[in-house]
Design an enzyme around this catalytic site. Structure first.
Site, PDB file in Angstrom:
ATOM      1  N   ASP A  62      10.270  34.681   2.924  1.00 16.26           N
ATOM      2  CA  ASP A  62       9.593  35.394   1.835  1.00 16.26           C
ATOM      3  C   ASP A  62      10.615  36.384   1.292  1.00 16.26           C
ATOM      4  O   ASP A  62      11.052  37.294   2.013  1.00 16.26           O
ATOM      5  CB  ASP A  62       8.355  36.125   2.397  1.00 16.26           C
ATOM      6  N   SER A 139      16.556  32.124 -16.630  1.00 16.64           N
ATOM      7  CA  SER A 139      15.615  31.601 -17.629  1.00 16.64           C
ATOM      8  C   SER A 139      16.167  31.890 -19.015  1.00 16.64           C
ATOM      9  O   SER A 139      17.000  32.784 -19.184  1.00 16.64           O
ATOM     10  CB  SER A 139      14.280  32.334 -17.450  1.00 16.64           C
ATOM     11  N   TYR A 152       8.504  39.933 -17.565  1.00 17.40           N
ATOM     12  CA  TYR A 152       9.232  38.775 -17.006  1.00 17.40           C
ATOM     13  C   TYR A 152      10.666  38.771 -17.535  1.00 17.40           C
ATOM     14  O   TYR A 152      11.629  38.630 -16.777  1.00 17.40           O
ATOM     15  CB  TYR A 152       8.511  37.474 -17.377  1.00 17.40           C
ATOM     16  N   LYS A 156      14.348  39.012 -15.647  1.00 18.97           N
ATOM     17  CA  LYS A 156      15.411  37.996 -15.737  1.00 18.97           C
ATOM     18  C   LYS A 156      16.659  38.562 -16.435  1.00 18.97           C
ATOM     19  O   LYS A 156      17.775  38.162 -16.108  1.00 18.97           O
ATOM     20  CB  LYS A 156      14.894  36.741 -16.439  1.00 18.97           C
TER      21      LYS A 156
HETATM   22  N1  LIG Z   1       8.881  26.396 -15.052  1.00 15.56           N
HETATM   23  C1  LIG Z   1       9.443  27.030 -16.063  1.00 15.56           C
HETATM   24  O1  LIG Z   1       9.056  26.841 -17.227  1.00 15.56           O
HETATM   25  C2  LIG Z   1      10.614  27.956 -15.811  1.00 15.56           C
HETATM   26  C3  LIG Z   1      11.379  28.340 -16.922  1.00 15.56           C
HETATM   27  C4  LIG Z   1      12.468  29.184 -16.743  1.00 15.56           C
HETATM   28  C5  LIG Z   1      12.785  29.637 -15.476  1.00 15.56           C
HETATM   29  N2  LIG Z   1      12.023  29.269 -14.398  1.00 15.56           N
HETATM   30  C6  LIG Z   1      12.383  29.821 -13.092  1.00 15.56           C
HETATM   31  O2  LIG Z   1      12.534  28.773 -12.156  1.00 15.56           O
HETATM   32  C7  LIG Z   1      12.244  29.248 -10.852  1.00 15.56           C
HETATM   33  C8  LIG Z   1      11.324  28.253 -10.158  1.00 15.56           C
HETATM   34  O3  LIG Z   1      10.108  28.200 -10.844  1.00 15.56           O
HETATM   35  P1  LIG Z   1       9.231  26.857 -10.949  1.00 15.56           P
HETATM   36  O4  LIG Z   1       9.172  26.493 -12.368  1.00 15.56           O
HETATM   37  O5  LIG Z   1       9.681  25.872  -9.966  1.00 15.56           O
HETATM   38  O6  LIG Z   1       7.785  27.453 -10.595  1.00 15.56           O
HETATM   39  P2  LIG Z   1       6.834  27.247  -9.342  1.00 15.56           P
HETATM   40  O7  LIG Z   1       6.518  25.808  -9.160  1.00 15.56           O
HETATM   41  O8  LIG Z   1       5.713  28.212  -9.527  1.00 15.56           O
HETATM   42  O9  LIG Z   1       7.753  27.684  -8.112  1.00 15.56           O
HETATM   43  C9  LIG Z   1       8.016  29.021  -7.797  1.00 15.56           C
HETATM   44  C10 LIG Z   1       8.445  29.078  -6.348  1.00 15.56           C
HETATM   45  O10 LIG Z   1       8.744  30.445  -6.013  1.00 15.56           O
HETATM   46  C11 LIG Z   1       8.072  30.718  -4.798  1.00 15.56           C
HETATM   47  N3  LIG Z   1       7.847  32.128  -4.549  1.00 15.56           N
HETATM   48  C12 LIG Z   1       7.059  33.001  -5.227  1.00 15.56           C
HETATM   49  N4  LIG Z   1       7.077  34.198  -4.602  1.00 15.56           N
HETATM   50  C13 LIG Z   1       7.873  34.058  -3.512  1.00 15.56           C
HETATM   51  C14 LIG Z   1       8.289  34.924  -2.469  1.00 15.56           C
HETATM   52  N5  LIG Z   1       7.851  36.193  -2.395  1.00 15.56           N
HETATM   53  N6  LIG Z   1       9.145  34.457  -1.531  1.00 15.56           N
HETATM   54  C15 LIG Z   1       9.583  33.172  -1.567  1.00 15.56           C
HETATM   55  N7  LIG Z   1       9.197  32.291  -2.508  1.00 15.56           N
HETATM   56  C16 LIG Z   1       8.369  32.751  -3.467  1.00 15.56           C
HETATM   57  C17 LIG Z   1       6.777  29.951  -4.889  1.00 15.56           C
HETATM   58  O11 LIG Z   1       6.170  29.882  -3.606  1.00 15.56           O
HETATM   59  P3  LIG Z   1       4.553  29.915  -3.374  1.00 15.56           P
HETATM   60  O12 LIG Z   1       4.097  28.496  -3.490  1.00 15.56           O
HETATM   61  O13 LIG Z   1       4.422  30.463  -1.991  1.00 15.56           O
HETATM   62  O14 LIG Z   1       3.978  30.813  -4.417  1.00 15.56           O
HETATM   63  C18 LIG Z   1       7.316  28.631  -5.401  1.00 15.56           C
HETATM   64  O15 LIG Z   1       7.875  27.884  -4.345  1.00 15.56           O
HETATM   65  C19 LIG Z   1      11.680  30.649 -11.021  1.00 15.56           C
HETATM   66  O16 LIG Z   1      12.663  31.602 -10.710  1.00 15.56           O
HETATM   67  C20 LIG Z   1      11.319  30.715 -12.488  1.00 15.56           C
HETATM   68  O17 LIG Z   1      11.393  32.037 -13.000  1.00 15.56           O
HETATM   69  C21 LIG Z   1      10.951  28.434 -14.551  1.00 15.56           C
END
Ligand SMILES: NC(=O)c1ccc[n+]([C@@H]2O[C@H](COP(=O)([O-])OP(=O)(O)OC[C@H]3O[C@@H](n4cnc5c(N)ncnc54)[C@H](OP(=O)(O)O)[C@@H]3O)[C@@H](O)[C@H]2O)c1
Length: 293
Positions: A62, A139, A152, A156
């Site tokens: 975490d 991002s 957010y 970032k």
């Molecule tokens: N999807 C998009 O459109 C997008 C766009 C730009 C950037 N991003 C970036 O990409 C990254 C991954 O996001 P994603 O799209 O794959 O979203 P996601 O499916 O919601 O995945 C987020 C991950 O972060 C984990 N997380 C949250 N809080 C945490 C903590 N305290 N310790 C450890 N893990 C934690 C979540 O775990 P839990 O299951 O336990 O919550 C999940 O595994 C993020 O940094 C996000 O800002 C995403």
């Protein structure tokens, strides 16, 4: 053949899960797939056919908990960690007036301080070896302000500043740092993020014009994710390149979707042209108008 060791945060879903599965299935990597809740590890194992290959180890981590980060670092201590992927992240949307102190602090705890804690834990060993790669999930929102994503984007932007500063110092240590900057990606990110219901109690007391803008933003955002979002597989290439090329760039965008707006932002330092163009992109030209009954 010696395997490249990779530790990834946030592997319970989305990009982290996709990257861990891809690397573990490849055979050339040893993957430490970390997540805060190990019960969610099932999804990753299912993706890999139901059993854990010897290329994968699932660890609890975490990023908001220093002891948890230290325990994961201790676990991998005997291994040489080649690549650290700081991917864990959360979102927060809505008019700034509706963002609670707690929600804002939680967001920064994960997105900024979580990345800092993780890098701090693994950096000394990389420095001693004078080798390593650090990849950070940033991002588009780390490069340009996005409406109703102020906190957010602030987190970032902070991550971008952190990494750009760090990259300069890491150069003589032969440690390469890459910010992977995604636009919308089809993960549970949008569903998971905190955002007020436009008709909910959090919106009460907010002026009608902001409520109207927020409704229009939500429609725009849903359209963007429906029509323009990348699939996880599409963005993994950016991570693979940052791991594999001899001199990876500091920044790696995964999409050209926002490039015209980004160019405008960079070419017009006083910011006015960008603010107008982003307003028009999201809300259309003309005045935003008030709330619709
Ligand atoms: N999807 C998009 O459109 C997008 C766009 C730009 C950037 N991003 C970036 O990409 C990254 C991954 O996001 P994603 O799209 O794959 O979203 P996601 O499916 O919601 O995945 C987020 C991950 O972060 C984990 N997380 C949250 N809080 C945490 C903590 N305290 N310790 C450890 N893990 C934690 C979540 O775990 P839990 O299951 O336990 O919550 C999940 O595994 C993020 O940094 C996000 O800002 C995403």
């Amino acid at each position: 053949m010696e395997r490249t060791t990779v530790l990834i945060t946030g592997c319970s879903s989305g990009i982290g899960l996709g990257l861990a599965a891809r690397l573990a299935a490849d055979g050339r990597f040893k993957v430490y797939a970390t997540m805060r809740d190990l019960a969610k590890g099932k999804r990753l194992l299912e993706r890999l056919g139901g059993c854990c290959p010897d290329t994968l180890e699932v660890l609890q981590l975490d990023v908001t908990d220093l002891r948890s980060v230290a325990a994961a670092a201790q676990r991998v201590q005997e291994q040489r960690l080649d690549v650290l992927v700081c991917n864990a992240g959360v979102g927060l949307m809505g008019p700034l007036e509706t963002c609670s102190e707690q929600a804002m602090k939680t967001l920064f705890e994960v997105n900024l301080f979580g990345a800092i804690r993780t890098i701090q834990a693994f950096l000394p060993a990389m420095k001693r070896r004078r080798a390593g790669r650090i990849l950070v999930s940033s991002s588009i929102g780390g490069l340009q302000g996005l409406p109703f994503n102020a906190v957010y984007c602030a987190s970032k932007f902070a991550v971008e500043g952190l990494c750009e500063s760090l990259a300069v110092v890491l150069r003589p240590f032969n440690i390469h740092l890459t910010l992977v900057e995604c636009g919308p990606v089809n993960t549970s990110f949008l569903a998971n993020l905190r955002r007020p219901d436009p008709n909910g109690s959090e919106m009460q007391g907010l002026d009608a014009e902001t409520r109207g803008l927020y409704r229009r933003f939500l429609q725009h955002c849903q359209g963007l994710f429906r029509d323009k979002a990348q699939e996880v597989e599409d963005v993994l290439q950016a991570f693979l390149e940052a791991m594999g090329t001899p001199c990876p760039p500091l920044r790696r965008l995964t999409t050209q979707l926002f490039t015209p707006l980004l160019r405008l932002r960079l070419s017009s330092p006083d910011g006015s042209a960008y603010v107008q163009a982003m307003h028009d992109f999201v809300f259309g030209g003309g005045q935003a108008g008030g709330d619709q009954p």
